[in-house]
Motif scaffolding. Structure first.
Motif, PDB file in Angstrom:
ATOM      1  N   ARG A  57      88.922 -74.260 -13.006  1.00  0.00           N
ATOM      2  CA  ARG A  57      87.746 -74.600 -13.821  1.00  0.00           C
ATOM      3  C   ARG A  57      86.466 -74.476 -13.010  1.00  0.00           C
ATOM      4  N   ARG A  62      82.768 -73.836 -15.024  1.00  0.00           N
ATOM      5  CA  ARG A  62      82.810 -74.418 -16.369  1.00  0.00           C
ATOM      6  C   ARG A  62      82.875 -75.929 -16.266  1.00  0.00           C
ATOM      7  N   THR A  63      82.350 -76.587 -17.268  1.00  0.00           N
ATOM      8  CA  THR A  63      82.366 -78.046 -17.282  1.00  0.00           C
ATOM      9  C   THR A  63      83.686 -78.549 -17.845  1.00  0.00           C
ATOM     10  N   LYS A  65      83.929 -80.724 -20.157  1.00  0.00           N
ATOM     11  CA  LYS A  65      83.760 -80.764 -21.617  1.00  0.00           C
ATOM     12  C   LYS A  65      84.033 -79.401 -22.230  1.00  0.00           C
ATOM     13  N   ASP A  66      83.530 -78.365 -21.616  1.00  0.00           N
ATOM     14  CA  ASP A  66      83.732 -77.011 -22.136  1.00  0.00           C
ATOM     15  C   ASP A  66      85.218 -76.661 -22.215  1.00  0.00           C
ATOM     16  N   VAL A  67      85.944 -76.913 -21.145  1.00  0.00           N
ATOM     17  CA  VAL A  67      87.373 -76.574 -21.113  1.00  0.00           C
ATOM     18  C   VAL A  67      88.156 -77.480 -22.066  1.00  0.00           C
ATOM     19  N   ASP A  69      87.085 -78.896 -24.810  1.00  0.00           N
ATOM     20  CA  ASP A  69      86.816 -78.451 -26.177  1.00  0.00           C
ATOM     21  C   ASP A  69      87.604 -77.182 -26.504  1.00  0.00           C
ATOM     22  N   ALA A  70      87.622 -76.232 -25.574  1.00  0.00           N
ATOM     23  CA  ALA A  70      88.347 -74.984 -25.799  1.00  0.00           C
ATOM     24  C   ALA A  70      89.854 -75.226 -25.918  1.00  0.00           C
TER      25      ALA A  70
END
Length: 139
Positions: A57, A62-63, A65-67, A69-70
């Protein structure tokens, strides 16, 4: 009921009288030796997988939160997995791996490589505990 409170609390010992510190007991309980050094522990699988997920990550900048959410998992849960605090299911690991552009096999291969790197050969009862190499190990 009595309106008078007892003057002392009742104490129930957890150890038999001979095992209490400061009391006389059998002299053959334990030899007086220096404490043994703690044995080197092999890393836990959840720690290895979490380290790989976090490293991947961060390499992608990437944050959390981003990962999360994905992957469609909660951010606090992904954080716990990355820190080795939670033993994630294969579904969660696959989702996190896919969110990072990895397959589940890729994630597990990276974790296995990390295990091999961190582990040193340990002998126990005459048998090696080296990483499994795909061969059948006979007892």
């Amino acid at each position: 009921m009595s309106s008078q409170a007892p003057s002392q609390a009742r104490v129930i010992p957890l150890r038999p009288p001979s095992a209490r510190p400061g009391t006389a007991g059998p002299t053959s309980e334990r030899p007086a030796t220096a404490p043994a050094e703690p044995a080197a522990r092999e890393p836990l699988w959840r720690d290895l997988v979490g380290d790989v997920l976090r490293r991947e990550r961060l390499a992608q900048e990437r944050t959390l939160k981003d990962v999360a959410d994905a992957a469609r998992i909660s951010m606090p849960y992904l954080s716990e997995v990355e820190r080795g605090r939670k033993e994630a299911s294969s579904e969660v690991l696959a989702a996190a791996a896919h969110a990072l552009g990895l397959g589940l096999g890729d994630l597990l291969s990276l974790a296995q490589g990390e295990l091999t790197r961190r582990s040193r050969p340990v002998r126990s009862h005459g048998r090696s505990t080296a990483p499994y190499n795909g061969l059948c190990l006979a007892a």
